[in-house]
Design an enzyme around this catalytic site. Structure first.
Site, PDB file in Angstrom:
ATOM      1  N   ARG A   1      83.488  91.735  59.721  1.00 53.52           N
ATOM      2  CA  ARG A   1      84.101  90.464  59.278  1.00 53.52           C
ATOM      3  C   ARG A   1      83.074  89.311  59.677  1.00 53.52           C
ATOM      4  O   ARG A   1      82.455  89.442  60.715  1.00 53.52           O
ATOM      5  CB  ARG A   1      85.414  90.196  59.869  1.00 53.52           C
ATOM      6  CG  ARG A   1      86.334  91.396  59.802  1.00 53.52           C
ATOM      7  CD  ARG A   1      87.524  91.168  60.506  1.00 53.52           C
ATOM      8  NE  ARG A   1      88.904  90.896  59.859  1.00 53.52           N
ATOM      9  CZ  ARG A   1      89.805  90.561  60.339  1.00 53.52           C
ATOM     10  NH1 ARG A   1      90.040  90.346  61.773  1.00 53.52           N
ATOM     11  NH2 ARG A   1      90.777  90.504  59.615  1.00 53.52           N
TER      12      ARG A   1
ATOM     13  N   TYR B   1      84.827  46.629  64.810  1.00 53.74           N
ATOM     14  CA  TYR B   1      85.808  47.014  63.938  1.00 53.74           C
ATOM     15  C   TYR B   1      85.327  47.677  62.657  1.00 53.74           C
ATOM     16  O   TYR B   1      84.091  47.499  62.471  1.00 53.74           O
ATOM     17  CB  TYR B   1      86.764  45.767  63.510  1.00 53.74           C
ATOM     18  CG  TYR B   1      86.102  44.988  62.298  1.00 53.74           C
ATOM     19  CD1 TYR B   1      86.180  45.252  61.249  1.00 53.74           C
ATOM     20  CD2 TYR B   1      85.520  43.715  62.843  1.00 53.74           C
ATOM     21  CE1 TYR B   1      85.256  44.357  60.242  1.00 53.74           C
ATOM     22  CE2 TYR B   1      85.013  42.607  61.993  1.00 53.74           C
ATOM     23  CZ  TYR B   1      85.001  43.006  60.690  1.00 53.74           C
ATOM     24  OH  TYR B   1      84.272  42.313  59.807  1.00 53.74           O
TER      25      TYR B   1
ATOM     26  N   GLY C   1      89.294  82.176  53.600  1.00 59.89           N
ATOM     27  CA  GLY C   1      88.708  82.804  52.287  1.00 59.89           C
ATOM     28  C   GLY C   1      87.390  82.441  51.925  1.00 59.89           C
ATOM     29  O   GLY C   1      86.893  82.985  50.881  1.00 59.89           O
TER      30      GLY C   1
ATOM     31  N   ARG D   1      93.600  82.609  67.019  1.00 56.57           N
ATOM     32  CA  ARG D   1      92.918  81.375  66.834  1.00 56.57           C
ATOM     33  C   ARG D   1      93.864  80.121  66.777  1.00 56.57           C
ATOM     34  O   ARG D   1      94.888  80.235  66.692  1.00 56.57           O
ATOM     35  CB  ARG D   1      92.117  81.384  65.566  1.00 56.57           C
ATOM     36  CG  ARG D   1      92.821  81.376  64.158  1.00 56.57           C
ATOM     37  CD  ARG D   1      92.127  81.332  62.901  1.00 56.57           C
ATOM     38  NE  ARG D   1      92.882  81.744  61.914  1.00 56.57           N
ATOM     39  CZ  ARG D   1      92.316  82.137  60.486  1.00 56.57           C
ATOM     40  NH1 ARG D   1      91.077  82.421  60.458  1.00 56.57           N
ATOM     41  NH2 ARG D   1      93.071  82.508  59.679  1.00 56.57           N
TER      42      ARG D   1
ATOM     43  N   SER E   1      78.925  42.071  58.389  1.00 57.60           N
ATOM     44  CA  SER E   1      79.748  43.126  58.245  1.00 57.60           C
ATOM     45  C   SER E   1      78.884  44.271  57.435  1.00 57.60           C
ATOM     46  O   SER E   1      78.491  43.696  56.317  1.00 57.60           O
ATOM     47  CB  SER E   1      81.045  42.707  57.362  1.00 57.60           C
ATOM     48  OG  SER E   1      81.534  43.773  56.823  1.00 57.60           O
TER      49      SER E   1
ATOM     50  N   CYS F   1      82.551  47.561  56.315  1.00 51.81           N
ATOM     51  CA  CYS F   1      83.673  47.470  55.308  1.00 51.81           C
ATOM     52  C   CYS F   1      83.296  48.439  54.164  1.00 51.81           C
ATOM     53  O   CYS F   1      84.052  48.356  53.290  1.00 51.81           O
ATOM     54  CB  CYS F   1      84.017  46.075  54.981  1.00 51.81           C
ATOM     55  SG  CYS F   1      82.452  45.342  54.080  1.00 51.81           S
TER      56      CYS F   1
ATOM     57  N   LYS G   1      85.978  83.687  65.999  1.00 51.80           N
ATOM     58  CA  LYS G   1      86.755  85.189  65.908  1.00 51.80           C
ATOM     59  C   LYS G   1      86.075  85.808  67.081  1.00 51.80           C
ATOM     60  O   LYS G   1      86.741  86.404  67.950  1.00 51.80           O
ATOM     61  CB  LYS G   1      86.494  85.604  64.615  1.00 51.80           C
ATOM     62  CG  LYS G   1      87.640  86.762  64.287  1.00 51.80           C
ATOM     63  CD  LYS G   1      87.489  87.323  62.938  1.00 51.80           C
ATOM     64  CE  LYS G   1      87.910  86.290  61.950  1.00 51.80           C
ATOM     65  NZ  LYS G   1      87.578  86.517  60.461  1.00 51.80           N
TER      66      LYS G   1
ATOM     67  N   MET H   1      84.577  83.408  53.744  1.00 51.30           N
ATOM     68  CA  MET H   1      83.545  84.500  53.879  1.00 51.30           C
ATOM     69  C   MET H   1      84.454  85.964  53.607  1.00 51.30           C
ATOM     70  O   MET H   1      85.590  85.850  53.415  1.00 51.30           O
ATOM     71  CB  MET H   1      83.059  84.475  55.208  1.00 51.30           C
ATOM     72  CG  MET H   1      82.837  82.818  55.622  1.00 51.30           C
ATOM     73  SD  MET H   1      81.286  82.442  54.737  1.00 51.30           S
ATOM     74  CE  MET H   1      80.121  83.277  55.980  1.00 51.30           C
TER      75      MET H   1
ATOM     76  N   HIS I   1      96.516  82.902  50.332  1.00 49.74           N
ATOM     77  CA  HIS I   1      95.326  82.040  50.499  1.00 49.74           C
ATOM     78  C   HIS I   1      95.796  80.555  49.961  1.00 49.74           C
ATOM     79  O   HIS I   1      95.345  79.604  50.562  1.00 49.74           O
ATOM     80  CB  HIS I   1      94.159  82.623  49.304  1.00 49.74           C
ATOM     81  CG  HIS I   1      93.290  81.819  48.976  1.00 49.74           C
ATOM     82  ND1 HIS I   1      93.120  80.566  47.962  1.00 49.74           N
ATOM     83  CD2 HIS I   1      91.888  81.471  49.682  1.00 49.74           C
ATOM     84  CE1 HIS I   1      91.832  80.010  48.114  1.00 49.74           C
ATOM     85  NE2 HIS I   1      91.250  80.620  49.031  1.00 49.74           N
TER      86      HIS I   1
HETATM   87  C1  PEP Z   1      79.515  47.712  50.428  1.00 53.07           C
HETATM   88  O1  PEP Z   1      78.614  47.652  49.574  1.00 53.07           O
HETATM   89  O2  PEP Z   1      79.611  48.483  51.344  1.00 53.07           O
HETATM   90  C2  PEP Z   1      80.796  46.863  50.050  1.00 53.07           C
HETATM   91  C3  PEP Z   1      81.867  47.065  50.736  1.00 53.07           C
HETATM   92  O3  PEP Z   1      80.837  46.160  48.964  1.00 53.07           O
HETATM   93  P1  PEP Z   1      81.067  46.519  47.523  1.00 53.07           P
HETATM   94  O4  PEP Z   1      81.621  48.225  47.858  1.00 53.07           O
HETATM   95  O5  PEP Z   1      82.244  45.722  47.070  1.00 53.07           O
HETATM   96  O6  PEP Z   1      79.665  46.604  47.151  1.00 53.07           O
END
Ligand code: PEP
Ligand code: MG
Length: 878
Positions: free
Chosen positions: A94, A852, A103, A338, A765, A832, A24, A105, A456
């Site tokens: 403000r 990935y 909302g 803004r 992974s 993962c 702001k 602050m 709000h």
């Molecule tokens: C993990 O531990 O990050 C994972 C992907 O396996 P799970 O959540 O099945 O333990």
């Protein structure tokens, strides 16, 4: 020694000073530089807020002095004086953090009024009613925000006076009535505080500045920060701005406007205003405002000037602007501009349009959309057939699009606790306030009776991507008894209702919702994201249905197929249980024989759904007793099915009990004990792959993943079993099938010894769920019970199971990447855990060089955009 500057006049700053002046403050400075009419004042920096906390919640002398100097300069600029009884300066105070926190602050208006200056204002304006109305508003706001006296107590007084007079609206009260209100307000203050209402404007100012600093750490702000990844050490700036008045008669007014429609993104000014009103009347949604187009008839000069400046601001900031303005006796002022909050649909349309209008490059446009916002586009809309049959029971304003269906609850607490119990909930309120934030987060949809498109509820819902219908005055609500009446029917707590945030329709029944699609602006924008990102995005999917959904959302493969999820199916669980309670290997093999064809069919379905895309299949992971029955009756039934005695089965189940199952007999440890499980799973994967490769011709390379490895020899042991079985089957089939065997890195020891582990693994992974659990040493299932205390005390600012702890867990990830690559230069690296769909974590994974991320199908588009943004940001840093 040079004195540190903690206070800047608006004319001393600019837009690039956002970190120091807050959003702001920086924009007020920028507008001042652009020559746009802005009521003048100064900004107390975010560093002053940080210092306030460092100094033990005290505003230091040097900061006070600088505030007083800036105040004196503001007096010079405006020609008014603080506390002067003839020509008093009044200011607003403000908050303004680096990013807007709607909302969260607090704002105080009309500061500088006291028993004397109120008379000065009355004389100057020739409007005694206006002066006393301003004074009573100030007493109320100051007492509420700076001191903490409940607003309701003041409202009760106002209601009393109205009742005595027999009138309905505040505007029906005249100057004499308001003087009475002021006296009663001040009495209330004395009663609550044991001292008089402060008359010294400087004292009022310093208390208010302190209140803004303090509000940075109020519980609502802490929750909001956690939800929006805002670090606590940013602090908030404080803006002190000379007041202009929208409540000085029919040629005055106040409003808010956006340069494009924040719900659809359409290129047209979208806004509302109220004649003869002050700012909080619009934002609080107490009176229903007029559309901005009406201003053209009411105050044409101001309208034209407003439209010109709005266009200039949008061109200057290269983004849709959200502006607050006030007209004081025919003169227009901008109080704020803004980059406007917008729905995900609008964000995408605006981003694509700005590229097509030649304002932004594609990369700039990609950075404009908050990845998490896409979430709202990835959730269901109403089933068209069911919708046709449904009749709305009421219609409100379409404040935030999407469809929601759930049980209705009347308080934020109830909505939150029902949501935690697994219910889908709709929160209904007369109007929402910042206290309701947690209930709003928990709700599928929000319905309010009062309030406009900028109330709000509307602003917060749009920010969160939650469906919201606001200002639904047709509904009569009884908050106390938790009922509402619509179209003559009474609905009570727990009844199903459905909301359409795109039309404003409210339905008194449950309407089925359907999955969304990526097309139009969304499709185009995501194509641009895919062009720039280098990080691949896969999905965690265990069934062909999820796999297909993931592909529709742009997944490039499956990064985690949790095989145990298939074991829970009703038709499989008996065989799984039989396997678990087997007394010897022979018995176990017989049970596994029954599971083999089912698993093979599952994998065939998944391979077919994913076609040529890579699929990582993880072997059995959870502790076995998770599959066993716990109820007496179920145990009895199982014992009968299996032809063993109840007592025998019960004692077997008891023997499988573990004190710390998360760290017990699970993951690859199961295979070390029972190699035949891995044999069966290998057979199912390889046979499925051969089958689909033969039938459909897809180029399948199975990726078999071993969970919970902590020691290279452990992995080698399991891998040898996999390789032996796989090679036998492949050789027999005559099909040329390559396959990979890799591991999850989810035990800290695996990360630390990743160079050794990599000798046996074709890929890593990162299982950041378990890696977080084991690095912090707190359980994924139990941490919810105590993490809240940690947030409240600012020990942790976010949930490390949702957003990667880069300092700790991240260090292990980085170490494992480096060690893994040392052994195997081209090792494939993915992640993962849940963090694969969290934007800030995705950026981290990009930066440490993973190939990935893998996340739930519904978060795939979020991860795609986050990966694109990470690529753009890291390119620009080089
Ligand atoms: C993990 O531990 O990050 C994972 C992907 O396996 P799970 O959540 O099945 O333990
Ligand atoms: Mg795990």
């Amino acid at each position: 020694m040079e004195v540190k500057k903690y206070v800047y006049l608006f004319s001393e700053g600019n837009a690039s000073m956002r970190n120091l002046l807050g959003g702001k403050g920086a924009n007020l400075a920028e507008m001042t530089n652009l020559g746009i009419p802005v009521p003048q004042g100064f900004t107390i920096t975010t560093e002053a807020c940080t210092k306030y906390y460092e100094d033990g919640e005290i505003i230091s002398e040097d900061i006070i002095n600088q505030i007083m100097e800036a105040l004196a300069k503001t007096e010079e600029i405006t020609g008014k004086k603080f506390g002067d009884k003839d020509n008093p300066l009044l200011v607003s105070v403000r908050s303004g953090a680096r990013v807007s926190m709607p909302g969260m602050m607090d704002t105080i208006l009309n500061l500088g009024l006291n028993d004397e200056t109120v008379q000065g204002i009355a004389k100057l304006t020739g409007n005694e009613r206006f002066a006393y109305d301003s004074y009573r508003r100030f007493i109320q706001m100051f007492s509420d925000v700076a001191i903490g006296i409940e607003k309701r107590k003041f409202e009760d007084i106002l209601d009393e006076v109205k009742e005595e007079k027999g009138v309905e609206y505040d505007t029906d009260l005249d100057a004499e009535d308001l003087k009475k209100v002021v006296i009663k307000y001040k009495k209330l203050y004395v009663k609550e505080m044991g001292e008089e209402f402060p008359q010294d404007p400087k004292e009022q100012l310093m208390s208010s500045v302190q209140a803004v600093f303090k509000s940075w750490n109020n519980p609502r702000a802490i929750v909001y920060r956690r939800l929006n990844d805002i670090p606590s050490n940013w602090g908030t700036a404080v803006n002190v701005q000379s007041m202009v008045f929208g409540n000085m008669g029919e040629n005055s007014g106040t409003g808010v406007a956006f340069t494009r429609d924040p719900a659809t993104g359409e290129k047209k000014i979208f806004g509302e205003y109220l004649i003869n009103a002050q700012g909080e009347d619009v934002v609080a949604g107490i009176r229903t405002p007029q559309p901005i187009s009406r201003l053209e008839q009411e105050l044409p000069q101001c309208y034209k000037q407003f439209m010109d400046i709005a266009a200039r601001l949008e061109a200057h900031y290269k983004d849709m602007q959200d502006m607050e303005f006030t007209i004081e006796q025919g003169k227009l002022y901008f109080l704020q501009t803004r980059n406007g909050k917008r729905t995900a649909q609008a964000a995408l349309k605006i981003a694509v349009d700005l590229v097509e209008e030649g304002v932004l490059t594609k990369e700039e446009a990609l950075l404009k959309v908050e990845p998490k916002q896409l979430d709202s586009l990835l959730h269901p809309t109403f089933d068209a057939e069911e919708l046709k049959k449904a009749t709305p029971i009421a219609k409100g304003l379409p404040a935030s699009p999407g469809a929601a269906c759930g049980k209705v609850y009347f308080t934020a607490q109830e909505a939150k606790s029902r949501h935690e119990k697994g219910e889908k909930v709709i929160l209904i309120r007369l109007e929402t306030s910042p206290e309701d934030i947690e209930g709003m987060v928990a709700a599928e949809g929000i319905l309010t009776i009062r309030g406009g498109m900028t109330s709000h509820a509307a602003v917060v819902a749009r920010g969160m991507g939650t469906c919201c219908v606001a200002g639904c005055g047709e509904i009569k609500i009884d908050e106390e008894n938790k009922t509402f009446i619509a179209s003559g029917k009474t609905y009570k707590e727990g009844d199903y209702i459905s909301l359409d945030g795109s039309t404003g329709n409210v339905y008194g029944t449950a309407i089925k919702t359907v999955a969304p699609e990526i097309s139009g602006y969304f499709g185009k924008f995501m194509e641009w994201a895919d062009e720039v990102r280098t990080l691949k995005v896969r999905a965690n999917a265990d069934t062909p249905k999820d796999a297909k959904q993931a592909v529709q959302f742009g997944a490039e493969g499956i990064g985690l197929c949790r095989t145990e999820h298939m074991f829970f199916n009703e038709d499989r669980i008996p065989a799984v249980r039989e396997m678990i309670v087997s007394e010897d290997e022979d018995q176990r093999r017989r049970a596994l024989e029954k599971l083999l064809p089912m698993q093979r069919e599952d994998f065939i379905g998944i391979y077919e759904a994913m076609e040529d895309r890579p699929v990582t299949i993880r072997f059995l992971d959870p502790p076995l007793h998770e599959f066993l029955p716990t109820e007496e009756e179920d145990i009895k039934e199982l014992s009968e099915d299996m032809g063993i005695s109840y007592e025998h089965l019960k004692s077997t189940i008891q023997s499988l009990h573990e004190f710390n199952p998360m760290m017990g007999h699970r993951g690859c440890r199961l295979t070390v004990s029972y190699p035949e499980i891995a044999e069966m799973q290998t057979r199912a994967v390889i046979e499925a792959a051969i089958h689909v490769k033969k039938e459909k011709g897809y180029d399948i390379v199975p990726e078999i993943m071993i969970p919970l490895v902590g020691e290279a020899k452990e992995l080698k042991y399991v891998k040898d079993i996999v390789v032996k079985i796989a090679d036998e089957i492949i050789a027999k089939s005559g099909v040329d099938l390559k396959y990979l065997v890799g591991t999850m890195i989810e035990v800290p020891r695996a990360a630390v010894t990743a160079d050794e582990i990599a000798k046996e693994a074709d890929f890593f992974s990162f299982g950041t769920n378990d890696l977080t659990q084991m690095t912090f040493g707190f359980s994924r299932d139990d941490s919810g019970k105590f993490l809240n205390s940690y947030y409240e005390k600012n020990i942790y600012e976010f949930d490390p199971f949702q957003k990667l702890d880069q300092d700790g867990v991240g260090k292990l990830v980085k170490m494992a990447v480096d060690l893994g690559k040392k052994t195997r230069e081209n090792i494939k690296l993915g992640i993962c855990g849940e963090h694969g769909g969290d934007p800030s974590s995705v950026e981290f994974f990009h930066n440490v060089g993973l190939n990935y991320v893998s996340c739930s199908p519904f978060r795939v588009p979020i991860a795609r955009l986050a990966a694109a943004q990470a690529a753009i940001k890291s390119k620009s840093q080089k």
